[in-house]
Enzyme design. Structure first.
Site, PDB file in Angstrom:
ATOM      1  N   VAL A 171       0.839  -1.199   0.000  1.00 48.66           N
ATOM      2  CA  VAL A 171       0.000   0.000   0.000  1.00 48.66           C
ATOM      3  C   VAL A 171       0.874   1.250   0.000  1.00 48.66           C
ATOM      4  O   VAL A 171       0.641   2.194  -0.764  1.00 48.66           O
ATOM      5  CB  VAL A 171      -0.951   0.012   1.212  1.00 48.66           C
ATOM      6  N   LYS A 219      -5.857   0.070  11.833  1.00 54.55           N
ATOM      7  CA  LYS A 219      -7.104  -0.171  12.567  1.00 54.55           C
ATOM      8  C   LYS A 219      -6.857  -0.498  14.035  1.00 54.55           C
ATOM      9  O   LYS A 219      -7.616  -0.078  14.915  1.00 54.55           O
ATOM     10  CB  LYS A 219      -7.889  -1.302  11.891  1.00 54.55           C
ATOM     11  N   VAL A 243     -11.008   0.847   7.966  1.00 58.94           N
ATOM     12  CA  VAL A 243     -12.154  -0.060   7.872  1.00 58.94           C
ATOM     13  C   VAL A 243     -12.705   0.000   6.453  1.00 58.94           C
ATOM     14  O   VAL A 243     -13.085   1.067   5.975  1.00 58.94           O
ATOM     15  CB  VAL A 243     -13.277   0.326   8.859  1.00 58.94           C
ATOM     16  N   GLY A 248     -11.353  -0.351   3.429  1.00 60.74           N
ATOM     17  CA  GLY A 248     -10.608   0.087   2.256  1.00 60.74           C
ATOM     18  C   GLY A 248     -11.335   1.221   1.562  1.00 60.74           C
ATOM     19  O   GLY A 248     -11.622   2.254   2.167  1.00 60.74           O
ATOM     20  N   GLU A 305      -2.405 -12.260   5.006  1.00 57.62           N
ATOM     21  CA  GLU A 305      -1.052 -11.910   5.418  1.00 57.62           C
ATOM     22  C   GLU A 305      -0.234 -13.182   5.643  1.00 57.62           C
ATOM     23  O   GLU A 305      -0.772 -14.296   5.728  1.00 57.62           O
ATOM     24  CB  GLU A 305      -1.098 -11.099   6.716  1.00 57.62           C
ATOM     25  N   ASP A 323      -8.937  -8.873  13.864  1.00 60.04           N
ATOM     26  CA  ASP A 323      -9.015  -7.811  12.864  1.00 60.04           C
ATOM     27  C   ASP A 323     -10.447  -7.274  12.765  1.00 60.04           C
ATOM     28  O   ASP A 323     -10.679  -6.057  12.791  1.00 60.04           O
ATOM     29  CB  ASP A 323      -8.553  -8.356  11.507  1.00 60.04           C
ATOM     30  N   LYS A 357     -12.149  -3.479  13.824  1.00 58.85           N
ATOM     31  CA  LYS A 357     -12.960  -2.681  12.899  1.00 58.85           C
ATOM     32  C   LYS A 357     -14.339  -2.399  13.487  1.00 58.85           C
ATOM     33  O   LYS A 357     -14.878  -1.296  13.338  1.00 58.85           O
ATOM     34  CB  LYS A 357     -13.074  -3.407  11.559  1.00 58.85           C
TER      35      LYS A 357
END
Length: 565
Positions: free
Chosen positions: A265, A345, A372, A374, A429, A440, A444
């Site tokens: 990114v 996040k 949160v 994208g 990942e 995760d 969020k």
């Protein structure tokens, strides 16, 4: 049509090539995340129309006008699909209408036609499916179904006519930032830019940048429109209002940006910043300075956090992902008076309230839209709804890794094989435990609930996505986040794996796609969806936050407009 719809025209000078289309995507996303629906009118990219004209003359010096119009219209047809692909790649749901679907009916000369109607119902149906619809400018159809052209610069007229039919706002995006009293490219003193421009002054202007026929139509229809550059904060509004010059800019220097983290990114963001002259990338913090990073200047790369923050950055973008390193650096950047944009996040979920208070005390901004969803504007949508009504419940699918793994298990794969394939495709990942154990998603959910209910929720994460039991192989199983007000008004939350019914709006979410359903206290449901992960969608959200921060900085410096006598 709702006032929340805007028609945006992107011409050939704004979209000279595919790389420029990425900036066009940011312009459209700016409106989507503000809650507006967008009809995007595009012209053929770059010099495509000129090339097609020359080719047609070579093939037939005295070409049949209908064939000539049909041939030139292929440039717009290709542009519609190319720009729609760019939007899709950026994670923004999009529909297209070709010249037949749009049904822009015309009368008059084949090569200088006048629009008389457009299929408003087709546009409305497309906007119900996606927040963005891309359509061709410049071209239409006559009563016999033959292609017609609206004259040189006719995409301006297409946009204004469609905006009038939809009762929508209209913005014509140009390669100059508004309408000037003279050509800004000429030598000599810089011409002044109009903040507002009366129809008559626009028609008489010695520096016309909008098709004259389009301005005449706008005046006749009393349809105001804006003229602006991409991501502009100060357009020229052409209308019945008196003409007034915009304040003379103080020639602000490019905004200085420090980038913390240059993974997939970060590298995408860095390359965009390098290409754009209104930003100066002053430092890039990395772990390994010797690693090749194409498109990122070697001179700005450092592995020293102190050096990364020592260049007087106006805005710091944090994309490290590591809370232990990111937390102190974000605090330091805010203390130094820099705005901070982050996609972290976990940092925001656990320390966001404290960091927001620090930012407020320093008069700067902490922005985390990409944390949160994208490019799915989840936090913005929740905050906007909560500002006008009371949120009763929100539930969503916000983790693409689990989507992919659960679908693979349902199709017969075991957990390990499903995870390996997700990693190969870039959906997981190297260490997927935070995704598979629900941490995760829980982070969020905490951010979404904070935006919806102004409280912090705590939630026990679900067990890992294990095995291939008969229950695991059930279709439409998703890791769902859920927060709601109970009968006493307290906020409850949960993160759990659910088997969803076929009619559930979350049931069709696949792979890296995310979706969020927000229900207000009147019972109305709002759903946003799109690509919630990946370098391009995440960078779209990060760059949108950056653009907002830049506009806020320069807006604070702008004096009032000068009304003409």
């Amino acid at each position: 049509m709702s006032a929340e719809t805007i028609v945006i025209k992107l011409g050939s000078s704004v979209l000279p090539d595919d790389a420029a289309a990425l900036r066009g995507v940011q312009e459209i996303y700016r409106e989507v995340r503000a809650g507006r629906r967008v009809v995007c009118v595009v012209s053929a990219f770059g010099d495509t129309t000129d090339t097609l004209c020359a080719r047609a003359r070579d093939l037939a010096p005295r070409a049949n006008e209908a064939l000539y119009a049909e041939f030139l219209a292929t440039g717009e047809a290709a542009a519609v699909l190319a720009f729609a692909l760019a939007l899709d790649g950026g994670g923004i749901p999009v529909e297209t209408l070709d010249v037949h679907g749009l049904a822009l009916a015309t009368t008059g000369a084949t090569l200088d036609a006048t629009p008389v109607s457009v299929d408003v119902e087709a546009l409305n149906r497309a906007l119900e499916k996606a927040p963005v619809v891309v359509v061709p400018g410049f071209v239409g159809k006559d009563a016999n179904g033959r292609s017609t052209l609206l004259g040189r610069g006719g995409s301006d007229l297409s946009a204004i006519f469609i905006a009038h039919a939809l009762e929508a706002a209209c913005r014509l995006v140009k390669d100059v930032d508004g309408w000037f009293e003279d050509d800004p490219a000429r030598t000599g003193p810089a011409p002044r830019r109009y903040a507002t421009l009366h129809w008559d002054d626009a028609i008489a202007s010695p520096a016309p940048i909008v098709q004259a026929k389009a301005v005449e139509w706008a005046r006749r229809l009393d349809r105001p429109f804006e003229v602006a550059a991409l991501e502009s904060s100060g357009p020229t509004t052409v209308s019945a209002a008196d003409s007034a010059f915009a304040p003379t800019p103080s020639s602000p220097r490019p905004v200085r940006v420090a980038l913390l983290g240059c993974g997939t990114v970060g590298a995408e963001v860095a390359r965009r910043l390098v290409r754009e002259t209104d930003h100066e990338l002053v430092s890039v913090l990395v772990r390994d300075v010797d690693r090749s990073r194409p498109g990122v200047p070697r001179a700005v790369i450092t592995d020293d956090p102190a050096v990364a923050l020592a260049h007087g950055a106006d805005i710091v973008i944090e994309l490290l992902g590591d809370v232990e390193l990111a937390g102190p650096l974000v605090r330091a950047a805010l203390e130094l008076g820099a705005d901070v944009v982050t996609a972290n996040k976990t940092l925001l979920a656990h320390d966001g309230t404290e960091l927001e208070a620090l930012a407020a005390s320093r008069g700067v901004r902490l922005m985390g839209s990409a944390a949160v969803g994208g490019a799915v504007p989840m936090l913005e949508t929740v905050a906007r709804i909560a500002s006008t009504t009371r949120v009763a419940r929100l539930r969503g699918v916000v983790n693409g890794t689990c989507n992919f793994v659960l679908d693979a298990i349902a199709a017969g794969a075991d957990l390990d094989a499903a995870v390996r394939e997700a990693q190969r495709l870039g959906f997981a990942e190297a260490d997927p435990s935070a995704d598979l154990e629900g941490r995760d998603s829980a982070d969020k959910l905490r951010l979404l609930a904070r935006a919806a209910f102004s409280v912090d929720v705590t939630d026990a994460s679900p067990p890992p996505v294990l095995g291939a039991s008969s229950e695991s192989r059930a279709p439409r199983r998703r890791l769902v986040v859920d927060a709601w007000r109970d009968e006493s008004g307290d906020v409850r939350s949960a993160t759990r794996i659910e088997a969803l019914g076929s009619s559930d709006p979350l049931a069709t979410v696949r792979s890296e796609h995310n979706a969020l359903e927000i229900t207000d206290t009147s019972g109305r449901r709002h759903v946003v969806r799109g690509r919630g992960a990946g370098p391009r969608p995440t960078s779209v959200a990060v760059l949108a936050d950056l653009a907002d921060a830049v506009r806020a900085r320069w807006a604070a410096l702008s004096p009032p407009a000068e009304v003409l006598a």
